[in-house]
Enzyme design. Structure first.
Site, mmCIF file in Angstrom:
data_model
loop_
_atom_site.group_PDB
_atom_site.id
_atom_site.type_symbol
_atom_site.label_atom_id
_atom_site.label_comp_id
_atom_site.label_asym_id
_atom_site.label_seq_id
_atom_site.Cartn_x
_atom_site.Cartn_y
_atom_site.Cartn_z
ATOM 1 N N GLU A 1 41.243 73.792 39.571
ATOM 2 C CA GLU A 1 41.278 74.483 40.856
ATOM 3 C C GLU A 1 42.709 74.430 41.370
ATOM 4 O O GLU A 1 43.474 73.566 40.957
ATOM 5 C CB GLU A 1 40.367 73.781 41.865
ATOM 6 C CG GLU A 1 40.983 72.577 42.603
ATOM 7 C CD GLU A 1 41.320 71.369 41.713
ATOM 8 O OE1 GLU A 1 40.828 71.320 40.564
ATOM 9 O OE2 GLU A 1 42.087 70.484 42.156
ATOM 10 N N SER B 1 57.768 63.277 47.025
ATOM 11 C CA SER B 1 56.778 63.737 46.041
ATOM 12 C C SER B 1 57.181 65.013 45.312
ATOM 13 O O SER B 1 56.752 65.242 44.185
ATOM 14 C CB SER B 1 55.424 63.938 46.726
ATOM 15 O OG SER B 1 55.553 64.783 47.854
ATOM 16 N N LYS C 1 52.852 65.997 40.429
ATOM 17 C CA LYS C 1 51.621 66.514 39.825
ATOM 18 C C LYS C 1 51.662 66.484 38.300
ATOM 19 O O LYS C 1 50.631 66.372 37.645
ATOM 20 C CB LYS C 1 51.351 67.923 40.330
ATOM 21 C CG LYS C 1 50.906 67.938 41.787
ATOM 22 C CD LYS C 1 50.421 69.303 42.211
ATOM 23 C CE LYS C 1 49.659 69.234 43.514
ATOM 24 N NZ LYS C 1 50.530 68.947 44.683
HETATM 25 C C1 LIG Z 1 50.286 68.740 45.986
HETATM 26 C C2 LIG Z 1 51.390 68.024 46.647
HETATM 27 C C3 LIG Z 1 51.168 67.005 47.600
HETATM 28 C C4 LIG Z 1 49.804 66.643 48.123
HETATM 29 O O1 LIG Z 1 48.930 66.142 47.171
HETATM 30 P P1 LIG Z 1 48.571 64.574 47.051
HETATM 31 O O2 LIG Z 1 47.433 64.572 46.107
HETATM 32 O O3 LIG Z 1 48.194 64.086 48.418
HETATM 33 O O4 LIG Z 1 49.769 63.884 46.539
HETATM 34 C C5 LIG Z 1 52.256 66.334 48.111
HETATM 35 N N1 LIG Z 1 53.516 66.643 47.740
HETATM 36 C C6 LIG Z 1 53.774 67.620 46.838
HETATM 37 C C7 LIG Z 1 55.185 67.926 46.491
HETATM 38 C C8 LIG Z 1 52.725 68.339 46.263
HETATM 39 O O5 LIG Z 1 52.994 69.327 45.385
#
Ligand SMILES: *Cc1c(COP(=O)(O)O)cnc(C)c1O
Length: 397
Positions: A107, A374, A85
């Protein structure tokens, strides 16, 4: 960028007259900034020295052995803030500054995007207000505290079901009232044009780096690139590096289970049908009367029943494929990575790892697959502990 913001029959800009001007201004500012070497250099420097890019591409030996192919983890969990993010919030906050905006609004569902925006606002000296469903404020206390430590104001939204989709509606409403001095930092590759393209462009660094790294490490492209899908930003960022490589399969993994706070939003790409929400045409979880389904409202972040328009289009064209992983599979994948690789992934990311484990043997031992990690799992400790107490401890292969 597709200038009309359309991805096949999805995307577009379905907003009140009052926001059309602000979205045009944003689009023009972004088209200029992305071509401006000074803006690109400033963002690249922040991503490198402040946030820690490039993130490693790591060949995970135990996961590779279990999956029967070479599995490489793209380590967004090692990015400052603990998830991808940060790529997006640094980019949008820097763009806000360039546009002369005086404050940021955002948000947030489970709180991760609010924290990432508060962090970027603190770094760049821009005050931040975060709209968060009242239910989520109550159950995500550590993230509320993090936002406040970064100096952000957190506003609880009690309208509707007091969750993420209501927080987005409130942020859009607040933006309408103060478009002149306010920049809306949108949290995923969704919403009205230009956000789906803009957020993808800020996350594209994941895929571009991964492509270079896999070529350097293996001399060839991967057979597949796999990522979890909530709104779709980390997945589209990874996919963007390989969209023009038809030999690379693109696989998005949605949450197919209930009751766990995984940050994913349900199997929209598997079960959804076309509709309009939050300023875009996309796939939605809705009933026969067009009422939004809120099957996941028991947990924060799972109750936004939609997905970014480019994923909907990639599904229709067959360029990307979408699958689901259940809560139990994600938990087992989290435990596998923790015990066998010494890495504690976010529950969201664990869905992508789960797909890899569920598809063991699908790829040959000389093929490689990139799985986007992620984020890191520290934020999920309480939920994981609770889930493990509720269920039988899961067998780790
Ligand atoms: C917010 C988040 C997601 C989901 O959001 P996407 O916009 O689909 O990437 C996935 N993994 C993590 C670690 C997150 O914080």
């Amino acid at each position: 960028m597709n200038l009309d913001g359309r991805f096949g029959r999805y995307g577009g800009r379905f907003v009140s007259e009052l926001l059309v001007g602000a979205l045009h201004e944003l689009e023009e500012a972004w088209l200029a900034a992305r071509q401006d070497p000074a803006f690109r250099a400033e963002l690249a420097l922040l991503l490198k020295d402040y946030a820690g890019r490039p993130t490693p591409l790591y060949r995970a030996p135990a996961l590779s052995a279990a999956a029967g192919c070479q599995v490489f983890l793209k380590r967004e969990d090692l990015l400052h803030g603990g998830a991808h993010k940060t790529n997006n919030t640094l980019g949008q906050a820097l763009l806000a500054k360039r546009m002369g905006k005086k404050r940021l609004i955002a948000e947030t569902g489970a709180g991760q995007h609010g924290v990432a925006t508060a962090m970027a606002g603190a770094l760049l000296g821009l005050p931040v207000t975060v709209y968060m469903g009242a239910k989520d404020v109550a159950r995500q206390h550590p993230n509320v505290l993090r936002m406040e430590l970064f100096g952000a104001e957190v506003v609880a939204v009690s309208a509707g079901s007091a969750s993420l989709k209501d927080a987005i509606n409130e942020a859009l409403r607040q933006w309408t009232e103060r478009v002149a001095d306010t920049f809306y930092v949108f949290g995923t590759a969704a919403g009205p044009h230009p956000y789906p393209s803009l957020v993808r462009d800020f996350q594209e660094v994941i895929g571009l780096e991964a492509r270079e790294q896999i070529l350097a490490q293996t001399g060839q492209l991967p057979a597949a690139a796999v990522a979890c899908v909530g709104g779709g930003s980390n997945a589209i960022g990874l996919f963007a590096g390989f969209l023009n490589d038809p030999e690379v399969a693109l696989i998005g993994v949605e949450a197919g289970g209930h009751g766990l706070d995984t940050g994913l939003h349900g199997a929209t790409l598997t079960l959804g049908s076309p509709g309009v929400i939050h300023g875009m045409r996309t796939l939605l979880l809705q009933d026969d009367d067009g009422q939004l389904l809120e099957a996941h409202s028991i947990s924060a972040g799972l109750d936004y029943p939609s997905v970014g328009p480019q994923h909907a289009h990639l599904r229709d064209t067959g360029r990307a494929h979408y699958a689901t992983a259940t809560d139990a599979e994600a938990l087992a994948a989290l435990q596998f990575l923790a015990r066998k690789e010494g890495i504690l992934p976010a529950l969201e990311s664990s869905h992508a790892v789960a797909w890899m484990l569920a598809n063991a043997g699908r790829f040959s031992p000389d093929q490689s697959v990139i799985v986007n990690l992620s984020g890191r799992g520290d934020k999920d400790l309480a939920h994981v502990g609770e889930a493990l107490r509720r269920n039988q401890p899961l067998e780790v292969a």
